[in-house]
Design a protein around this motif. Structure first.
Motif, PDB file in Angstrom:
ATOM      1  N   ALA A 325      17.303  -3.831  -0.238  1.00 17.45           N
ATOM      2  CA  ALA A 325      17.325  -4.991  -1.143  1.00 17.45           C
ATOM      3  C   ALA A 325      18.377  -4.843  -2.235  1.00 17.45           C
ATOM      4  CB  ALA A 325      15.946  -5.177  -1.771  1.00 17.45           C
ATOM      5  N   ASP A 326      18.717  -3.578  -2.536  1.00 13.64           N
ATOM      6  CA  ASP A 326      19.678  -3.257  -3.598  1.00 13.64           C
ATOM      7  C   ASP A 326      19.159  -3.650  -4.979  1.00 13.64           C
ATOM      8  OD1 ASP A 326      22.037  -2.084  -4.439  1.00 13.64           O
ATOM      9  OD2 ASP A 326      23.148  -3.979  -4.435  1.00 13.64           O
ATOM     10  N   HIS A 327      17.839  -3.682  -5.116  1.00 12.29           N
ATOM     11  CA  HIS A 327      17.210  -3.898  -6.417  1.00 12.29           C
ATOM     12  C   HIS A 327      15.739  -3.534  -6.287  1.00 12.29           C
ATOM     13  CE1 HIS A 327      15.284  -7.540  -4.848  1.00 12.29           C
ATOM     14  NE2 HIS A 327      16.485  -7.958  -4.427  1.00 12.29           N
ATOM     15  N   ASP A 328      15.079  -3.382  -7.426  1.00 10.02           N
ATOM     16  CA  ASP A 328      13.650  -3.079  -7.394  1.00 10.02           C
ATOM     17  C   ASP A 328      12.894  -4.263  -6.797  1.00 10.02           C
ATOM     18  OD1 ASP A 328      14.035  -0.610  -8.525  1.00 10.02           O
ATOM     19  OD2 ASP A 328      13.668  -1.304 -10.583  1.00 10.02           O
ATOM     20  N   ILE A 329      11.864  -3.963  -6.043  1.00 11.99           N
ATOM     21  CA  ILE A 329      11.067  -5.028  -5.437  1.00 11.99           C
ATOM     22  C   ILE A 329       9.623  -4.909  -5.897  1.00 11.99           C
ATOM     23  CG2 ILE A 329      12.552  -5.314  -3.424  1.00 11.99           C
ATOM     24  CD1 ILE A 329      10.735  -3.547  -1.849  1.00 11.99           C
ATOM     25  N   GLY A 330       8.943  -6.065  -5.932  1.00 14.76           N
ATOM     26  CA  GLY A 330       7.558  -6.095  -6.374  1.00 14.76           C
ATOM     27  C   GLY A 330       6.617  -6.379  -5.227  1.00 14.76           C
ATOM     28  N   PRO A 331       5.328  -6.447  -5.512  1.00 12.87           N
ATOM     29  CA  PRO A 331       4.332  -6.679  -4.454  1.00 12.87           C
ATOM     30  C   PRO A 331       4.576  -7.962  -3.663  1.00 12.87           C
ATOM     31  CG  PRO A 331       3.254  -6.001  -6.487  1.00 12.87           C
ATOM     32  CD  PRO A 331       4.694  -6.229  -6.825  1.00 12.87           C
ATOM     33  N   ALA A 332       5.107  -8.986  -4.302  1.00 16.40           N
ATOM     34  CA  ALA A 332       5.341 -10.258  -3.611  1.00 16.40           C
ATOM     35  C   ALA A 332       6.513 -10.181  -2.651  1.00 16.40           C
ATOM     36  CB  ALA A 332       5.576 -11.380  -4.632  1.00 16.40           C
ATOM     37  N   ASP A 333       7.339  -9.134  -2.793  1.00 17.70           N
ATOM     38  CA  ASP A 333       8.573  -9.041  -2.002  1.00 17.70           C
ATOM     39  C   ASP A 333       8.482  -8.049  -0.846  1.00 17.70           C
ATOM     40  OD1 ASP A 333       9.830 -10.722  -3.960  1.00 17.70           O
ATOM     41  OD2 ASP A 333      10.024  -8.952  -5.234  1.00 17.70           O
ATOM     42  N   LEU A 334       7.461  -7.221  -0.839  1.00 27.45           N
ATOM     43  CA  LEU A 334       7.437  -6.102   0.099  1.00 27.45           C
ATOM     44  C   LEU A 334       7.512  -6.547   1.555  1.00 27.45           C
ATOM     45  CD1 LEU A 334       4.986  -3.276  -1.039  1.00 27.45           C
ATOM     46  CD2 LEU A 334       7.329  -3.045  -0.220  1.00 27.45           C
ATOM     47  N   THR A 335       6.666  -7.478   1.942  1.00 22.79           N
ATOM     48  CA  THR A 335       6.652  -7.846   3.362  1.00 22.79           C
ATOM     49  C   THR A 335       7.925  -8.597   3.755  1.00 22.79           C
ATOM     50  OG1 THR A 335       5.367  -9.864   2.895  1.00 22.79           O
ATOM     51  CG2 THR A 335       4.144  -7.880   3.528  1.00 22.79           C
ATOM     52  N   PHE A 336       8.548  -9.296   2.788  1.00 19.18           N
ATOM     53  CA  PHE A 336       9.826  -9.947   3.071  1.00 19.18           C
ATOM     54  C   PHE A 336      10.865  -8.910   3.453  1.00 19.18           C
ATOM     55  CE2 PHE A 336      14.044 -11.344   1.717  1.00 19.18           C
ATOM     56  CZ  PHE A 336      14.149 -12.569   2.363  1.00 19.18           C
ATOM     57  N   TRP A 337      10.955  -7.832   2.669  1.00 14.10           N
ATOM     58  CA  TRP A 337      11.956  -6.807   2.952  1.00 14.10           C
ATOM     59  C   TRP A 337      11.555  -5.921   4.122  1.00 14.10           C
ATOM     60  CZ3 TRP A 337      16.619  -7.578   1.590  1.00 14.10           C
ATOM     61  CH2 TRP A 337      16.883  -8.383   0.478  1.00 14.10           C
ATOM     62  N   GLY A 585      -0.230   3.366  -8.271  1.00 15.08           N
ATOM     63  CA  GLY A 585       0.580   2.168  -8.482  1.00 15.08           C
ATOM     64  C   GLY A 585      -0.067   0.928  -7.887  1.00 15.08           C
ATOM     65  N   ASP A 586       0.518  -0.221  -8.229  1.00 18.26           N
ATOM     66  CA  ASP A 586      -0.036  -1.517  -7.823  1.00 18.26           C
ATOM     67  C   ASP A 586       0.863  -2.244  -6.836  1.00 18.26           C
ATOM     68  OD1 ASP A 586      -2.192  -1.173  -9.620  1.00 18.26           O
ATOM     69  OD2 ASP A 586      -0.919  -1.854 -11.275  1.00 18.26           O
ATOM     70  N   LEU A 587       1.823  -1.525  -6.249  1.00 17.45           N
ATOM     71  CA  LEU A 587       2.788  -2.199  -5.395  1.00 17.45           C
ATOM     72  C   LEU A 587       2.168  -2.753  -4.121  1.00 17.45           C
ATOM     73  CD1 LEU A 587       5.794  -2.876  -5.418  1.00 17.45           C
ATOM     74  CD2 LEU A 587       6.209  -0.789  -4.092  1.00 17.45           C
ATOM     75  N   ILE A 588       1.188  -2.035  -3.570  1.00 14.61           N
ATOM     76  CA  ILE A 588       0.526  -2.499  -2.351  1.00 14.61           C
ATOM     77  C   ILE A 588      -0.953  -2.703  -2.669  1.00 14.61           C
ATOM     78  CG2 ILE A 588       0.004  -2.016   0.065  1.00 14.61           C
ATOM     79  CD1 ILE A 588       2.409  -0.180   0.164  1.00 14.61           C
ATOM     80  N   PRO A 589      -1.369  -3.927  -2.942  1.00 12.29           N
ATOM     81  CA  PRO A 589      -2.790  -4.173  -3.220  1.00 12.29           C
ATOM     82  C   PRO A 589      -3.611  -4.044  -1.947  1.00 12.29           C
ATOM     83  CG  PRO A 589      -1.591  -6.238  -3.148  1.00 12.29           C
ATOM     84  CD  PRO A 589      -0.563  -5.153  -3.014  1.00 12.29           C
ATOM     85  N   PRO A 590      -4.916  -3.861  -2.072  1.00  8.49           N
ATOM     86  CA  PRO A 590      -5.776  -3.780  -0.877  1.00  8.49           C
ATOM     87  C   PRO A 590      -5.673  -5.049  -0.035  1.00  8.49           C
ATOM     88  CG  PRO A 590      -6.981  -3.154  -2.859  1.00  8.49           C
ATOM     89  CD  PRO A 590      -5.677  -3.735  -3.316  1.00  8.49           C
ATOM     90  N   ARG A 591      -5.967  -4.915   1.224  1.00  3.14           N
ATOM     91  CA  ARG A 591      -5.942  -6.080   2.117  1.00  3.14           C
ATOM     92  C   ARG A 591      -6.835  -7.180   1.568  1.00  3.14           C
ATOM     93  NH1 ARG A 591      -7.057  -5.186   8.408  1.00  3.14           N
ATOM     94  NH2 ARG A 591      -5.035  -4.129   8.205  1.00  3.14           N
ATOM     95  N   TYR A 592      -7.923  -6.804   0.955  1.00  6.43           N
ATOM     96  CA  TYR A 592      -8.782  -7.758   0.246  1.00  6.43           C
ATOM     97  C   TYR A 592      -9.148  -7.143  -1.093  1.00  6.43           C
ATOM     98  CZ  TYR A 592      -9.395  -9.441   5.020  1.00  6.43           C
ATOM     99  OH  TYR A 592      -9.169  -9.888   6.292  1.00  6.43           O
ATOM    100  N   ARG A 593      -8.959  -7.892  -2.173  1.00  4.56           N
ATOM    101  CA  ARG A 593      -9.511  -7.462  -3.453  1.00  4.56           C
ATOM    102  C   ARG A 593     -10.984  -7.858  -3.497  1.00  4.56           C
ATOM    103  NH1 ARG A 593      -6.233  -8.993  -8.615  1.00  4.56           N
ATOM    104  NH2 ARG A 593      -7.762  -7.505  -9.430  1.00  4.56           N
ATOM    105  N   SER A 594     -11.705  -7.249  -4.395  1.00  5.21           N
ATOM    106  CA  SER A 594     -13.163  -7.407  -4.419  1.00  5.21           C
ATOM    107  C   SER A 594     -13.591  -8.862  -4.507  1.00  5.21           C
ATOM    108  CB  SER A 594     -13.755  -6.637  -5.609  1.00  5.21           C
ATOM    109  OG  SER A 594     -13.403  -5.273  -5.552  1.00  5.21           O
ATOM    110  N   ALA A 595     -12.899  -9.647  -5.306  1.00  3.80           N
ATOM    111  CA  ALA A 595     -13.326 -11.025  -5.574  1.00  3.80           C
ATOM    112  C   ALA A 595     -13.277 -11.903  -4.336  1.00  3.80           C
ATOM    113  CB  ALA A 595     -12.484 -11.642  -6.686  1.00  3.80           C
ATOM    114  N   TYR A 596     -12.450 -11.534  -3.323  1.00  5.21           N
ATOM    115  CA  TYR A 596     -12.402 -12.319  -2.088  1.00  5.21           C
ATOM    116  C   TYR A 596     -12.560 -11.421  -0.851  1.00  5.21           C
ATOM    117  CZ  TYR A 596      -7.429 -11.051  -2.613  1.00  5.21           C
ATOM    118  OH  TYR A 596      -6.244 -10.376  -2.820  1.00  5.21           O
ATOM    119  N   PHE A 597     -13.325 -10.353  -1.003  1.00  6.76           N
ATOM    120  CA  PHE A 597     -13.577  -9.421   0.103  1.00  6.76           C
ATOM    121  C   PHE A 597     -14.807  -9.914   0.875  1.00  6.76           C
ATOM    122  CE2 PHE A 597     -12.961  -4.572   0.908  1.00  6.76           C
ATOM    123  CZ  PHE A 597     -12.895  -4.807   2.270  1.00  6.76           C
TER     124      PHE A 597
END
Length: 679
Positions: A325-337, A585-597
């Motif tokens: 990506a040539d830059h830092d990536i966040g949780p919203a970008d991981l699967t794109f890259w 770290g928070d880069l890869i959240p769980p497949r389901y967070r508790s509120a919608y697990f």
């Protein structure tokens, strides 16, 4: 004329294999049907409990097993509607039934007279001369009564009744709030240019979804149940990706009417209290006592071993993606890259792959073809039969001898009335004692194409189609005496095993070459593209492993809470549990967070989400067994069906598996598959 004769829910269907006559049933029929059905079973149980004859397997355990047929029929209809095609009336009925049915089950399980007869038989079990299936049924009925509280003092039994009833209400409410908030959280995009990266078909579907939701213009990106949203792999605009990601990860935790966090805290507290009443340390110990895993410690050890390796692999993966990506990536970008990385490492571009995966062709020439080669099954579509929704299709299933063995229903397209995800259900259970054949349904959430347009499957959707059909095969090939032992009625951490095994055929050369035809030209898939697809599918990303393991760890953490523990902040508990397990770290959240697990707070996977990876240990080595024995051959299918698919819970499933493979399960093949060997 009695209610049973006029209530279409309870009427015995004259359609093939007892397929319900859905067109004759209205929502107003359900509550009266359930009321009558419960009363009928209570009368049947009263007769069993007061039988003056000494208790025998047949007049007690088998009689109890065969009681409640009206209730089973009503449940088979109603609960196969609530998930895929609900409405406000059905939601209200479901909420009422959640407590009514729980109280009904407790009344039977805690009947002291009935429990005395079952306990007497259980004490004499080795001397009764029963078959293995009968021994397992008796032992299970005894354990179920004990676990329901039949052996407790009367005041503790009252606590158990209250806890069970309240939990039924809360878990039903949890599921309903997820569906409501998932619909409400869909992302509206005004400018088509912001959808760059999506296909023309996906853009048309987004416009149609917006119109269906009442928007005069714009596009609606609907949400899928997991945290990761498939559109994030394609959307090129980082700001739009962030909007979709935020909408997904913040579901049911915004402080509105759909917020589920207070439900989570009450559910885990009640489960912990119930476990203590029954003598268990916590809910995880209570659940896993009935599974193939020996104890929570063994599950924790497996998850810990995999997490350590996955996090190391994840660090290397992140470094590679950041460089790309040539830059830092966040949780919203991981699967794109990740998708860009996959494409850059593929010898052949995979963009064209889904053009060779049209739904109907994959079904007929892929899914059904593999089932025919392995198990001798033949599928004939029955356009004369109607499902519960116009989109539902029905096939009659025949054995290789030409005998009709059941019905298979396919419900593949998403709609606002359908909860997210994919699943299989039984509408009618197989049972030789009852002379019933299975009626099973697969439910997916594919985007419905415009009229005249093909439904093309992504790699993930293709895998899901084969996975859910593996569950269907488990139901269709069942050959047991008792309905409660049929098909997928096995321990939770074994139930995913047959479905995971069936995934192996999705890209198998003999199967892929049979169905993969270009939807427009009919040309077969190029050899190089087929090989690239297989190579891509065999490369498991660290991201996928980590997000799954994080969810499994989170599930277990919630259910290791003891009755005296106090938790009052859902997000803080999540952070602590994940960091304690090694997820930094928070880069890869769980497949389901508790509120919608929903699996664990609205479904049947509480303290059991680990079952996917536990089952995959068996699946990975079974795949090796199939390939070593020659792959897609009738003889191999017959052995697997005889050992696993036909036996349900009439035998010890792990013992049967060990006999098939010739040894105890080993983790090595799973580590190789997940790219974690040697980590």
């Amino acid at each position: 004329m009695s209610r049973r004769e006029v209530n279409p829910v309870l009427a015995e269907s004259a359609l093939p294999h007892g397929l319900p006559d859905f067109a004759s049933i209205s929502d107003d029929d359900f509550l009266p049907a359930f009321t009558d059905a419960m009363a009928t079973q209570i009368a049947e149980v009263e007769a069993i409990a007061t039988d003056p004859r000494p208790a025998t397997f047949h007049n007690t355990v088998e009689a109890l097993e065969l009681s409640g047929r009206d209730l089973a029929r009503a449940s088979g209809v109603f609960f196969n509607l609530v998930g895929p095609d609900t409405n406000p009336v059905r939601n209200e009925i479901s909420q009422k039934l959640s407590t009514l049915l729980t109280d009904h089950a407790n009344t039977i399980a805690m009947d002291g007279r009935l429990f005395s007869r079952i306990a007497d038989l259980h004490a004499r079990l080795p001397d009764l001369g029963l078959t293995e299936a009968q021994e397992r049924l008796l032992a299970k009925r005894y354990r179920e009564s004990v676990r329901a509280g039949a052996g407790l003092r009367s005041d503790d039994q009252e606590q158990m009744r209250h806890i069970s009833s309240r939990l039924a209400f809360l878990t039903t409410t949890f599921s309903q709030r997820i569906l409501d908030d998932t619909n409400a959280s869909a992302v509206v995009v005004d400018d088509e240019a912001d959808l760059d990266g999506l296909s023309d078909g996906e853009i048309r579907a987004a416009r149609r979804a917006a119109a269906d939701a009442g928007h005069d213009s714009g596009y609606l990106i609907t949400l899928e149940l997991p945290t990761s949203q498939s559109v994030l792999t394609s959307l090129t605009d980082p700001a739009v990706r962030q909007r979709v990601f935020d909408a997904s990860v913040n579901r049911c935790s915004r402080g509105n009417d759909h917020d589920t966090r207070e439900l989570v805290l009450e559910i885990v507290g009640l489960r912990a209290r119930r476990a203590r009443l029954l003598g268990y340390t916590d809910h995880a110990e209570y659940v896993i006592a009935e599974e193939t895993a020996p104890d929570p410690g063994s599950v924790t050890a497996l998850l810990g071993e995999l997490t350590e390796s996955a996090m190391r692999a994840g660090g290397r993966e992140l470094t590679r993606l950041t460089q790309l990506a040539d830059h830092d990536i966040g949780p919203a970008d991981l699967t794109f890259w990740l998708e860009r990385d996959r494409r850059s490492n593929s010898a052949v571009p995979l963009d064209d792959f889904e053009n060779y995966c049209e739904l109907d062709t994959v079904l007929e020439r892929g899914v059904f073809h593999a089932a025919g080669k392995l198990y001798g099954l033949r599928f004939t579509e029955r356009g004369d039969l109607a499902g519960y929704h116009p989109d539902v299709r029905i096939w009659e299933v025949f054995s290789d001898g030409g005998r009709s063995i059941g019905l298979f229903l396919g419900d593949y397209f998403a709609r606002p009335s359908k909860r997210g995800g994919a699943w299989m259900n039984n509408i009618v259970d197989q049972s030789t004692v009852l002379s019933t054949q299975p009626v099973v349904v697969n439910v997916l959430n594919l985007t419905k194409p415009d009229d005249g347009k093909p439904c093309l499957l992504t790699m993930d959707q293709l895998t899901t189609l084969f996975h859910e059909f593996g569950h269907a095969l488990h139901g269709l090939l069942s050959a047991v005496d008792y309905p409660s032992q049929s098909g997928t009625s096995v321990p939770r951490d074994f139930v995913e095993f047959p479905s995971q095994v069936n995934e192996m055929w999705a890209l198998h050369p003999d199967v892929l070459s049979h169905y993969a035809r270009h939807h427009a030209t009919g040309e077969p898939i190029p050899v190089a593209l087929a090989e690239a697809a297989r190579e891509s599918a065999n490369t498991e990303t660290a991201h996928a492993t980590i997000e799954y393991l994080a969810a499994a760890v989170l599930d277990l953490a919630w259910h290791r809470i003891a009755a005296d523990d106090t938790v009052d902040d859902v997000e803080a508990f999540e952070r602590t549990a994940l960091r304690s397990a090694g997820f930094v770290g928070d880069l890869i959240p769980p497949r389901y967070r508790s509120a919608y697990f929903n699996h664990i707070f609205g479904g049947g996977y509480s303290a059991g989400y680990y079952s996917y990876i536990w089952s995959e240990v068996l699946d990975a080595e079974t795949e090796q067994w199939f390939l070593a024995e020659g792959g897609l051959q009738r003889a191999n299918g017959q052995k697997f069906a005889e050992a696993t698919l036909s036996r349900g819970d009439s035998v010890d499933p792990l013992v049967a598996h060990e006999k098939l493979i010739g040894r105890r399960p080993e983790i090595g093949p799973l580590l190789v598959r997940r790219g974690l060997a040697g980590e």
